[in-house]
Design an enzyme around this catalytic site. Structure first.
Site, PDB file in Angstrom:
ATOM      1  N   HIS A 135     -23.840  80.546  88.636  1.00  0.00           N
ATOM      2  CA  HIS A 135     -24.387  81.234  89.821  1.00  0.00           C
ATOM      3  C   HIS A 135     -24.591  80.292  91.016  1.00  0.00           C
ATOM      4  O   HIS A 135     -24.932  80.748  92.106  1.00  0.00           O
ATOM      5  CB  HIS A 135     -25.744  81.870  89.511  1.00  0.00           C
ATOM      6  N   ASP A 172     -20.212  85.206  80.049  1.00  0.00           N
ATOM      7  CA  ASP A 172     -21.649  85.424  80.233  1.00  0.00           C
ATOM      8  C   ASP A 172     -21.846  86.867  80.728  1.00  0.00           C
ATOM      9  O   ASP A 172     -20.998  87.399  81.437  1.00  0.00           O
ATOM     10  CB  ASP A 172     -22.156  84.433  81.293  1.00  0.00           C
ATOM     11  N   HIS A 174     -23.786  87.959  82.891  1.00  0.00           N
ATOM     12  CA  HIS A 174     -23.967  88.027  84.349  1.00  0.00           C
ATOM     13  C   HIS A 174     -22.665  87.616  85.044  1.00  0.00           C
ATOM     14  O   HIS A 174     -21.955  86.738  84.557  1.00  0.00           O
ATOM     15  CB  HIS A 174     -25.097  87.088  84.786  1.00  0.00           C
ATOM     16  N   ASP A 259     -25.574  85.632  76.575  1.00  0.00           N
ATOM     17  CA  ASP A 259     -26.635  86.613  76.824  1.00  0.00           C
ATOM     18  C   ASP A 259     -26.169  88.063  76.682  1.00  0.00           C
ATOM     19  O   ASP A 259     -26.943  88.985  76.936  1.00  0.00           O
ATOM     20  CB  ASP A 259     -27.318  86.368  78.186  1.00  0.00           C
TER      21      ASP A 259
END
Ligand SMILES: [Zn+2]
Length: 353
Positions: A135, A172, A174, A259
């Site tokens: 990110h 991931d 996200h 995650d």
């Protein structure tokens, strides 16, 4: 009954980046990106893999490495957090007194692993590092990430080794908006991400395929929450597999976040730890088909220490012992078939895969 997996007799030399100094980044007792994540992973490695893995000792990145991606002003800002008990780099990304050191080492671990992959002293590497990176933007921290570990590794591989076709796979849960933004207009780096679009940072629309020279070189696949292991693998098999065969990457970088595991307190998906090993085996199988380019995994998210350690174990086992993966084609649902059809339709016309 499913057929028995066929064990390959090929030996994979797997390098592991680990260092106790990654535990020095302390964003707070209640913060999900807690040192206990990595402690659980290191404990698992010591218990289950002693002697099988090749240790790679990280060195702190140089300023030159960091500035391959980040602005000098941002790098300076992170450095200024040194020795301050608490600094907020962004609302969700606090720094403690030694965060700068862990962050420098996270990048340095990826750079070192890449050197080992390129001199062929290891075949695959897993960087078990923190803080995570996907990110991080060029001038900003966010989503628990300080520096863009994978983004810097990609730039370093281009600059130092002259690579011109790098595939980044981000599983991931996200969307890796940092990696996505860095390479959005480029065709020398292909970014492939599966993610839940209803979670932070709420980006990664399927129609966003990159722009300019990079049009078609960004593949975003938003996932529905109820997706199961077989559907997830089917997506990779039907899209990531053809992408890898068509693009023929000289290097594969994997933003390895766990995650999407059903026990994760932040992700809301329902995958089991087994699926990550199955995915890693698929990646290794496709890699073999295209001439064994180096493959690097760098840890991103995964916030249940138990589930994270169990998932990393599955991946390490898969890297060490490649076996033929059962075909997920017979296990698809209409939902996932529609997702594959839609993604193909969006990308038709770009000629990338
Ligand atoms: Zn994540």
């Amino acid at each position: 009954m499913s057929p028995q997996p066929v064990t390959s007799n090929r030996q994979t030399r797997v390098g592991i980046v680990r260092d106790e100094r990654y535990l020095l980044h302390k964003p707070g007792h209640t913060h999900p990106e807690h040192p206990n994540r990595l402690k659980a992973v290191y404990r698992m490695l010591d218990g289950d893999f002693s002697g099988d893995l090749i240790p790679i000792d990280p060195q702190p990145a140089t300023l030159e490495h960091l500035e391959l991606v980040h602005t000098p002003a941002y790098v300076k800002r992170v450095l200024k957090t040194a020795d301050h008990r608490y600094t907020s780099l962004s609302p969700d990304t606090p720094a403690s007194a030694e965060t700068y050191l862990a962050s420098w080492l996270a990048v340095g671990g990826c750079v070192k692993a890449l050197d080992r992959l390129m001199d062929r002293s290891v075949d695959a590497a897993f960087c078990l590092i923190r803080p995570p990176g996907h990110h991080a933007l060029k001038d900003r921290a966010g989503g628990f990430c300080v520096f863009n570990n994978i983004g810097i590794a990609a730039r370093y591989a281009m600059q130092t080794y002259g690579l011109r076709r790098i595939l980044i796979i981000d599983f991931d849960i996200h969307h890796g908006n940092g990696i996505h933004d860095l390479f959005h207009s480029e065709n020398e780096i292909l970014y492939f991400s599966t993610h839940d679009p209803m979670l932070y940072p709420y980006t990664g629309n399927g129609e966003d395929v990159g722009d300019g020279a990079g049009a078609g070189y960004t593949i975003n696949i938003p996932l529905p929450r109820e997706l199961g292991d077989d559907e997830f693998l089917y997506l990779y098999q039907e899209i990531a597999g053809p992408v890898m065969r068509a693009y023929q990457p000289q290097l594969i970088l994997t933003a390895a976040g766990f995650d999407a595991h059903e026990e994760d307190p932040i992700g809301r998906s329902h995958l089991s730890e087994k699926v990550f090993g199955r995915l890693a085996r698929l990646l290794m199988e496709w890699r073999e088909e295209i001439g064994d380019p180096p493959i690097l995994f760098a840890l991103e998210g995964g916030y249940s220490p138990r589930a994270l350690a169990a998932s990393v174990k599955e991946v390490v086992l898969a890297l060490l012992t490649p076996v033929h993966v059962e075909d997920a084609a017979g296990m698809q649902t209409q939902q996932v078939v529609d997702m594959v059809t839609r993604t193909r339709a969006i990308h038709r016309g770009y000629g990338v895969w």
